[in-house]
Scaffold this active site. Sequence first.
Site, short mmCIF file in Angstrom:
data_model
loop_
_atom_site.label_atom_id
_atom_site.label_comp_id
_atom_site.label_asym_id
_atom_site.label_seq_id
_atom_site.Cartn_x
_atom_site.Cartn_y
_atom_site.Cartn_z
N ARG A 194 -37.46 -30.64 -86.80
CA ARG A 194 -37.82 -29.77 -85.66
C ARG A 194 -38.03 -30.61 -84.40
O ARG A 194 -37.80 -30.17 -83.29
CB ARG A 194 -39.08 -28.98 -86.02
CG ARG A 194 -39.59 -28.06 -84.92
CD ARG A 194 -40.81 -27.27 -85.40
NE ARG A 194 -41.71 -26.95 -84.32
CZ ARG A 194 -41.67 -25.84 -83.60
NH1 ARG A 194 -40.81 -24.92 -83.88
NH2 ARG A 194 -42.52 -25.63 -82.62
N GLY A 234 -48.88 -23.97 -77.69
CA GLY A 234 -49.62 -23.67 -78.93
C GLY A 234 -50.96 -24.38 -78.96
O GLY A 234 -51.15 -25.42 -78.30
N ASP A 251 -35.76 -22.95 -85.91
CA ASP A 251 -37.07 -23.41 -85.47
C ASP A 251 -36.92 -24.73 -84.72
O ASP A 251 -36.73 -25.78 -85.33
CB ASP A 251 -37.94 -23.58 -86.73
CG ASP A 251 -39.39 -23.77 -86.39
OD1 ASP A 251 -39.80 -23.37 -85.28
OD2 ASP A 251 -40.13 -24.32 -87.23
N SER A 252 -37.00 -24.66 -83.41
CA SER A 252 -36.85 -25.87 -82.61
C SER A 252 -37.87 -25.84 -81.47
O SER A 252 -37.95 -24.85 -80.75
CB SER A 252 -35.44 -25.93 -82.03
OG SER A 252 -35.35 -26.97 -81.10
N GLY A 272 -47.03 -18.56 -79.02
CA GLY A 272 -47.95 -19.67 -78.81
C GLY A 272 -48.95 -19.45 -77.69
O GLY A 272 -48.64 -18.82 -76.68
N GLY A 282 -45.64 -30.65 -85.28
CA GLY A 282 -45.23 -31.92 -84.69
C GLY A 282 -46.23 -33.02 -84.97
O GLY A 282 -46.11 -34.11 -84.42
N GLU A 299 -66.47 -14.87 -63.66
CA GLU A 299 -67.07 -13.53 -63.70
C GLU A 299 -66.57 -12.75 -64.92
O GLU A 299 -67.31 -12.00 -65.54
CB GLU A 299 -66.69 -12.80 -62.41
CG GLU A 299 -67.23 -11.41 -62.25
CD GLU A 299 -66.63 -10.78 -60.99
OE1 GLU A 299 -67.37 -10.57 -60.03
OE2 GLU A 299 -65.40 -10.49 -60.96
N GLY A 337 -41.69 -20.09 -75.56
CA GLY A 337 -42.97 -20.81 -75.58
C GLY A 337 -42.73 -22.29 -75.79
O GLY A 337 -42.22 -22.69 -76.84
N CYS A 390 -50.86 -28.01 -80.07
CA CYS A 390 -49.65 -28.62 -79.54
C CYS A 390 -49.98 -29.68 -78.50
O CYS A 390 -50.80 -29.44 -77.61
CB CYS A 390 -48.90 -27.44 -78.92
SG CYS A 390 -47.68 -27.85 -77.80
N GLY A 419 -50.44 -28.84 -86.27
CA GLY A 419 -49.17 -28.63 -85.59
C GLY A 419 -48.02 -29.15 -86.43
O GLY A 419 -48.18 -30.12 -87.18
#
Length: 521
Positions: free
Chosen positions: A434, A327, A273-274, A372, A422, A505, A323, A330, A420
């Site tokens: 991360r 997010g 997970d990075s 995301g 982060g 529209e 991604g 994010c 998040g």
Amino acid sequence: MKTTIDPLGLPAQAFFERFRGESLTFDDLCALQAKTIELGIHEVQLSTRITRNISINTPLVASPMEDISEADLAIAVALQGFPAVIHSNMSIEEQAGQVRKVKRFENGFVHDPITVGPEERIAKALQILKETGISTLPVTDEGKLVGLLTKNDYTGRKHADMKVVERMVPVERLAHQIVPIDELPEEDTARLSRANDLLLESHAGVLLIVNGSGAIESLVTRKDIEKNEAFPDSIKDRHKSLVVGAALTTKLEESRERAAELVAAGADFLCIDSSHGNSSHERAVLEHVKAEYPQIDVIYGNVATAGGALRGVEWGADAIRVGKGVGSICSTSQVSLGTRSQITATYSCARAVREYCRINGIEPRIPVISDGGYATFSAIGKGLLFADAVMLGSMLAGTDESPGSVIYDRQGRKLKRYKGMGSLEAAVRGSAARYDVQGFEDFVGEGVVGAVRSKGPISRWVPQIKTGIRKCLQSLGYRSLDELHEAVFAGRVLLERMSESGKREAGIHDLAEYRRDLPLE
Ligand code: XMP
């Protein structure tokens, strides 16, 4: 005449080349109907592969986030056909425990049920009911089953101060609803069906399963059996346990230990997970895990360029997660570079990985997961034009099973917290790895703390998402993702860029008021 082409649309490759140098996303894209529709929505198949070796029945993945993927949600989504990735913002022991909880889940059976002691007060049962919604409580004394307390046995007003032993049904009167564990078949479906028969025979609402020393092993309620029999899409490993993944960080030392525990706990796949993938740190973790556990598939990311995706494939990844900065929670795009709009990123990576696998004879092809920014069913449909699966955060936050805490807004509407990874709040609890945070004096957040509308249980919400995805495929005339991808990458599905006035529209417009019957706002 089955194909319905239009001379003004462009095949995917020509379309993205026409917009070379522009980062496009969901709303920028129109996908034109490619074939006469010859199937109903429910004939559309949603199966796909999430990694090189793992097939799933719904093309989604739950994101490794603190407010999304823990065991309860992982169980609920696996029953709906897709896995969650248990987040790593907790100790290694806790994360392995969450994985074990998912692997131990059996349709309808509650393992290690919450119990009360005979000398405790009924007030305790009331508190458990308030906090967890659970009202069926086995009563145990020194580990042995001595009775059963259900909400039929007391009322809050009258009995709160009484002892459990005064209101419970004692074990002597429960013989018809107690079964020793070794009298149940071992095989999953057979065990559930035998438990169902025994419950019916007993006329009771709950069956208590005990071991040789009289301790409660698990219980099964009639309500759960009815609920759990209806999960034809559930994803299971070869031992019939639900499929679940788990996240690793890019810190090699920590990931060595974490990976060992997670694999021992039964994780089916791992996900490095990075937020800024395609790094030498991530490569080191990937190579370590693949060398140590070649049988475990690893998801690599996050990347947003074809080159980043291909490095992952070359270094041994079993799926690529795409991604950066897209997010809902994010703020990466406001504090760093390297981000890219999600549809351009997804197409570019998916096409590159597909081509690379074809040229190098990599079979089966390495799947691409678009992660995301997904907030509508049509956005998921557009992501799936190119990707094998879509990773969801906000669309699963707010479900009953997500771990985020409940709050109410000024109008009294129920919301759930969603932040998040982060954000400062998540970083201090562990996600600093991360985001490569060394210390908090100069901390720059890459995410916010927010809340989303409550969406109710996964068992009601996810079937709506699945119908939405089926509608997307059906509206172009395709019955499976394989069929769709073949057509998209052969240039048979034509694309157009939607103008700004086209977007207006396409939204709901010119009404004095309206009501939407979906929790999508
Ligand atoms: P959605 O739009 O589904 O996105 O809510 C979930 C994805 O967002 C990523 N993520 C973050 N990205 N800062 C970021 O830049 C963050 O704080 C953050 N937290 C999660 C992640 O890829 C997730 O799957």
